[in-house]
Design a protein around this motif. Sequence first.
Motif, PDB file in Angstrom:
ATOM      1  N   MET A 157       0.844  -1.202   0.000  1.00 48.06           N
ATOM      2  CA  MET A 157       0.000   0.000   0.000  1.00 48.06           C
ATOM      3  C   MET A 157       0.875   1.246   0.000  1.00 48.06           C
ATOM      4  O   MET A 157       0.579   2.226  -0.657  1.00 48.06           O
ATOM      5  CB  MET A 157      -0.849   0.031   1.265  1.00 48.06           C
ATOM      6  N   ALA A 158       1.956   1.186   0.791  1.00 43.04           N
ATOM      7  CA  ALA A 158       2.843   2.348   0.868  1.00 43.04           C
ATOM      8  C   ALA A 158       3.724   2.422  -0.373  1.00 43.04           C
ATOM      9  O   ALA A 158       4.093   3.502  -0.829  1.00 43.04           O
ATOM     10  CB  ALA A 158       3.700   2.255   2.120  1.00 43.04           C
ATOM     11  N   ASP A 159       4.088   1.280  -0.933  1.00 40.85           N
ATOM     12  CA  ASP A 159       4.978   1.248  -2.084  1.00 40.85           C
ATOM     13  C   ASP A 159       4.514   0.133  -3.035  1.00 40.85           C
ATOM     14  O   ASP A 159       4.969  -1.012  -2.926  1.00 40.85           O
ATOM     15  CB  ASP A 159       6.414   0.981  -1.592  1.00 40.85           C
ATOM     16  N   PRO A 160       3.610   0.455  -3.957  1.00 43.65           N
ATOM     17  CA  PRO A 160       3.009  -0.580  -4.805  1.00 43.65           C
ATOM     18  C   PRO A 160       4.032  -1.387  -5.611  1.00 43.65           C
ATOM     19  O   PRO A 160       3.757  -2.527  -5.984  1.00 43.65           O
ATOM     20  CB  PRO A 160       2.083   0.204  -5.736  1.00 43.65           C
ATOM     21  N   LEU A 161       5.209  -0.814  -5.868  1.00 43.42           N
ATOM     22  CA  LEU A 161       6.196  -1.573  -6.647  1.00 43.42           C
ATOM     23  C   LEU A 161       7.108  -2.412  -5.754  1.00 43.42           C
ATOM     24  O   LEU A 161       7.993  -3.106  -6.230  1.00 43.42           O
ATOM     25  CB  LEU A 161       7.043  -0.634  -7.514  1.00 43.42           C
ATOM     26  N   LEU A 162       6.890  -2.349  -4.465  1.00 45.84           N
ATOM     27  CA  LEU A 162       7.700  -3.102  -3.500  1.00 45.84           C
ATOM     28  C   LEU A 162       9.188  -2.935  -3.790  1.00 45.84           C
ATOM     29  O   LEU A 162       9.949  -3.909  -3.905  1.00 45.84           O
ATOM     30  CB  LEU A 162       7.291  -4.582  -3.524  1.00 45.84           C
ATOM     31  N   GLY A 163       9.578  -1.656  -3.917  1.00 44.31           N
ATOM     32  CA  GLY A 163      10.906  -1.297  -4.408  1.00 44.31           C
ATOM     33  C   GLY A 163      12.086  -1.867  -3.644  1.00 44.31           C
ATOM     34  O   GLY A 163      13.164  -2.011  -4.198  1.00 44.31           O
ATOM     35  N   ARG A 164      11.917  -2.190  -2.352  1.00 46.14           N
ATOM     36  CA  ARG A 164      13.053  -2.700  -1.578  1.00 46.14           C
ATOM     37  C   ARG A 164      13.336  -4.174  -1.873  1.00 46.14           C
ATOM     38  O   ARG A 164      14.385  -4.698  -1.545  1.00 46.14           O
ATOM     39  CB  ARG A 164      12.784  -2.574  -0.065  1.00 46.14           C
ATOM     40  N   TYR A 165      12.352  -4.841  -2.463  1.00 45.55           N
ATOM     41  CA  TYR A 165      12.496  -6.288  -2.623  1.00 45.55           C
ATOM     42  C   TYR A 165      13.124  -6.670  -3.958  1.00 45.55           C
ATOM     43  O   TYR A 165      12.801  -6.091  -4.995  1.00 45.55           O
ATOM     44  CB  TYR A 165      11.127  -6.978  -2.500  1.00 45.55           C
ATOM     45  N   LYS A 166      14.000  -7.657  -3.901  1.00 48.09           N
ATOM     46  CA  LYS A 166      14.585  -8.201  -5.129  1.00 48.09           C
ATOM     47  C   LYS A 166      13.870  -9.508  -5.479  1.00 48.09           C
ATOM     48  O   LYS A 166      13.629  -9.814  -6.634  1.00 48.09           O
ATOM     49  CB  LYS A 166      16.084  -8.473  -4.877  1.00 48.09           C
ATOM     50  N   VAL A 167      13.571 -10.290  -4.438  1.00 47.38           N
ATOM     51  CA  VAL A 167      12.839 -11.547  -4.651  1.00 47.38           C
ATOM     52  C   VAL A 167      11.783 -11.680  -3.555  1.00 47.38           C
ATOM     53  O   VAL A 167      12.046 -11.390  -2.389  1.00 47.38           O
ATOM     54  CB  VAL A 167      13.784 -12.778  -4.581  1.00 47.38           C
ATOM     55  N   ILE A 168      10.602 -12.125  -3.963  1.00 47.20           N
ATOM     56  CA  ILE A 168       9.554 -12.396  -2.980  1.00 47.20           C
ATOM     57  C   ILE A 168       9.199 -13.873  -3.054  1.00 47.20           C
ATOM     58  O   ILE A 168       8.987 -14.422  -4.139  1.00 47.20           O
ATOM     59  CB  ILE A 168       8.331 -11.510  -3.240  1.00 47.20           C
ATOM     60  N   VAL A 169       9.167 -14.504  -1.893  1.00 48.14           N
ATOM     61  CA  VAL A 169       8.809 -15.919  -1.827  1.00 48.14           C
ATOM     62  C   VAL A 169       7.434 -16.002  -1.157  1.00 48.14           C
ATOM     63  O   VAL A 169       7.281 -15.559  -0.014  1.00 48.14           O
ATOM     64  CB  VAL A 169       9.848 -16.705  -0.987  1.00 48.14           C
ATOM     65  N   LEU A 170       6.447 -16.508  -1.880  1.00 52.33           N
ATOM     66  CA  LEU A 170       5.124 -16.696  -1.265  1.00 52.33           C
ATOM     67  C   LEU A 170       5.041 -18.147  -0.826  1.00 52.33           C
ATOM     68  O   LEU A 170       4.949 -19.049  -1.654  1.00 52.33           O
ATOM     69  CB  LEU A 170       4.000 -16.392  -2.261  1.00 52.33           C
ATOM     70  N   ASP A 171       5.086 -18.345   0.486  1.00 51.44           N
ATOM     71  CA  ASP A 171       5.135 -19.714   1.011  1.00 51.44           C
ATOM     72  C   ASP A 171       3.727 -20.186   1.391  1.00 51.44           C
ATOM     73  O   ASP A 171       2.841 -19.370   1.622  1.00 51.44           O
ATOM     74  CB  ASP A 171       6.057 -19.727   2.243  1.00 51.44           C
ATOM     75  N   GLU A 172       3.564 -21.482   1.474  1.00 49.41           N
ATOM     76  CA  GLU A 172       2.283 -22.105   1.856  1.00 49.41           C
ATOM     77  C   GLU A 172       1.140 -21.605   0.974  1.00 49.41           C
ATOM     78  O   GLU A 172       0.046 -21.314   1.451  1.00 49.41           O
ATOM     79  CB  GLU A 172       1.950 -21.820   3.335  1.00 49.41           C
ATOM     80  N   ALA A 173       1.422 -21.534  -0.313  1.00 52.99           N
ATOM     81  CA  ALA A 173       0.429 -20.994  -1.246  1.00 52.99           C
ATOM     82  C   ALA A 173      -0.848 -21.827  -1.254  1.00 52.99           C
ATOM     83  O   ALA A 173      -1.939 -21.305  -1.502  1.00 52.99           O
ATOM     84  CB  ALA A 173       1.024 -20.946  -2.646  1.00 52.99           C
ATOM     85  N   HIS A 174      -0.714 -23.111  -0.924  1.00 56.67           N
ATOM     86  CA  HIS A 174      -1.906 -23.976  -0.973  1.00 56.67           C
ATOM     87  C   HIS A 174      -2.951 -23.552   0.050  1.00 56.67           C
ATOM     88  O   HIS A 174      -4.113 -23.892  -0.084  1.00 56.67           O
ATOM     89  CB  HIS A 174      -1.516 -25.433  -0.713  1.00 56.67           C
ATOM     90  N   GLU A 175      -2.539 -22.801   1.076  1.00 64.05           N
ATOM     91  CA  GLU A 175      -3.517 -22.398   2.098  1.00 64.05           C
ATOM     92  C   GLU A 175      -4.547 -21.433   1.550  1.00 64.05           C
ATOM     93  O   GLU A 175      -5.626 -21.279   2.111  1.00 64.05           O
ATOM     94  CB  GLU A 175      -2.808 -21.773   3.302  1.00 64.05           C
ATOM     95  N   ARG A 176      -4.157 -20.741   0.472  1.00 59.00           N
ATOM     96  CA  ARG A 176      -5.069 -19.825  -0.218  1.00 59.00           C
ATOM     97  C   ARG A 176      -5.724 -18.843   0.755  1.00 59.00           C
ATOM     98  O   ARG A 176      -6.950 -18.647   0.751  1.00 59.00           O
ATOM     99  CB  ARG A 176      -6.141 -20.627  -0.981  1.00 59.00           C
TER     100      ARG A 176
END
Length: 675
Positions: free
Chosen positions: A134-153
Amino acid sequence: MKKTYSGRYFEILEKRKNLPVWVHKEEFLKTLKENQIVLLVGETGSGKTTQIPQFVLEAVLNENPSSGPKGKKWLVGCTQPRRVAAMSVSRRVAEEMDVEIGDEVGYTVRFEDCSSSKTVLKYLTDGMLLREAMADPLLGRYKVIVLDEAHERTLATDLLFGLLKQTLVSRPDLKLVVMSATLEADKFQNYFTGVPLIKVPGRLYPVEILYTREPQRDYLEAAINTVIQIHESEPPGDVLVFLTGEEEIEDTCRRIASKLGDQVNVMPLYSTLSPAMQQKIFDPTTDAVRKIVVSTNIAETSLTIDGIVYVVDPGFSKQKLYHPNTRVESLLVSPISQASADQRAGRAGRTQPGKCFRLYTEKSFKELEKQTYAEILRSNLANTVLTLKRLGVENLLHFDLIDPPAPDTLARALDDLYHLGALDDECNLTKTGEMMSEFPLDPQMAKMIIVSPQFNCSNEILSVSAMLSVPNCFIRPRGEGQKAADKAKSMFSHIDGDHLTLLNVFHAFLQHNQNQDWCYENFINYRAMKSAVNVREQLVRIMSRFQIKLCSPDFNSRDYYVNIRKALLAGYFMQVAHLERTGNYLTFRDKDDQVVHLHPSNCLEYKPEWVVYNEYVLTSRNFIRTVTYIQGEWLVDIAPDYYKPANFPNSEAKRVLQRHCKKRRLSEERSCKIF
Ligand SMILES: Nc1ncnc2c1ncn2[C@@H]1O[C@H](COP(=O)(O)OP(=O)(O)OP(=O)(O)O)[C@@H](O)[C@H]1O
């Protein structure tokens, strides 16, 4: 300068290298280098959550030795659906990397940030990453994002999918890894069109699965008996039991403890337990005493509790359900999915071989749903819509979600936000809506805080909000202590309602200098109170950002509590119930009214005609919990558009409302004549 590592580091490193994901390290890093998105499916305990983010970090640091955006360090973020997992996994990873938690490795969960300018790997709840977006829509500080436990939905993970799908287009240098033990790989590959999938077979230690021969009539009895049986006939090893809710868990802990006495150390685990109590489950036990952890499904994913050998799975959990017609979101005990059952079994066999006792037949297991139904399809979406609007999503219907919610649910959410003044006629976010979205609270609570200066009581409303945002502050031990606890609670009771009682407790805690002994003597949960103080401070910071005034009515004035009750209503005017002549309360909404009962924990000394409530709880009966007395005429004063009698079905409450409206009109006409 190269770091010198401790002996412990090398000891753990040897263990880490045996984890199945290590065999796939090179393949994974090569795939990540060549692709923007990678899916990774690996069995529970194969090392996804702890190892993959470290592999990613190594690659990021190697490829980007200079600093990241605006001179700050690049971040690798790994999301978790639950705070207890984010906190405990980050601690484990800090230990594996031989660093202090909060330095290179940190975590961020709601109301608690344990990261610093040094942090390069951050575990955070999916909800917190959404807030950062919300504060930074481009998530500028991040180089890689890992979304874990995706099956939990979870709702937040599903929103992150939609959001990141857009962000990745604008940020070709950003990468995404999606991980799960039981991912519906096809569904995700379709959603992200043809991205590569890495499969990591195998786990470190085997888990034997046992089913009952017959279905069990009472899962609670069956669970307790199984724990006793394990204790009496199985070799040493700790036990993890999955149940559905706080009360059931506390009761079961007591029953197990009374049967097995000092031979076992029984510990509860549920989300409203204080973080300190939650951390206790990770304390090592002595050989002679068996640890028995009785938990909700918050221990279902990501957690490694060292020493757990046996898992007892009755096959149920409390699941959120939402009825758009009645606008009631409730938790119902329902059968779990096969994916959940596998996750539960996966809590054993992590540091040694294990056994999982499923308290249902193999046939029943095969009949369970394969995956848990996505949360977005079972939730009130007011908060979600607010978040999406804040993220700049103009057309909600075109936002690319894996499973789009039902149009009815979306319409209800838009309607609620409109009534709260967060959206205008064209469905655009208003200034109030923008402010509301900055508070990590439900939209009603945020609205209540924002308008509280109009009632000259923002200080008090902040304290009430803080108290509503932390675990229940009243301790009520079973048996002997119950009477004393009830007596202590009655000292704080305010006859007009539970919100005011919470305020009394908060004030008393401050007056006694936040003293722990005072809490103990008064059956007050010290940790909950400290959290409330902390939450309040954070809310004050958000208030000052928007220059919302901090003010209090005169405590000696007759209107002190009246103002507070009016401010409560200004946020929660859609959560009101009316006492009918039948003696029952009826929720008062513009479609389906519901018969509800005051929750037994309420401290009202009488049954007021109108009440505002904080929560609708569906158990054996429909309860409203945390209730406060309000006056009917305030409804038409505070929310005149919402409380137009024409909008409501014919009922006793409607007639009362009509009377109030008429009175209001007459008094307006009278005041017109004066001028
Ligand atoms: N706190 C800990 N203490 C001891 N061993 C641990 C701890 N945390 C992790 N491990 C070891 O690391 C292994 C991998 O854990 P990790 O959480 O990375 O697995 P995972 O594949 O993400 O599992 P899941 O799908 O269940 O989340 C565990 O099985 C265990 O052997």
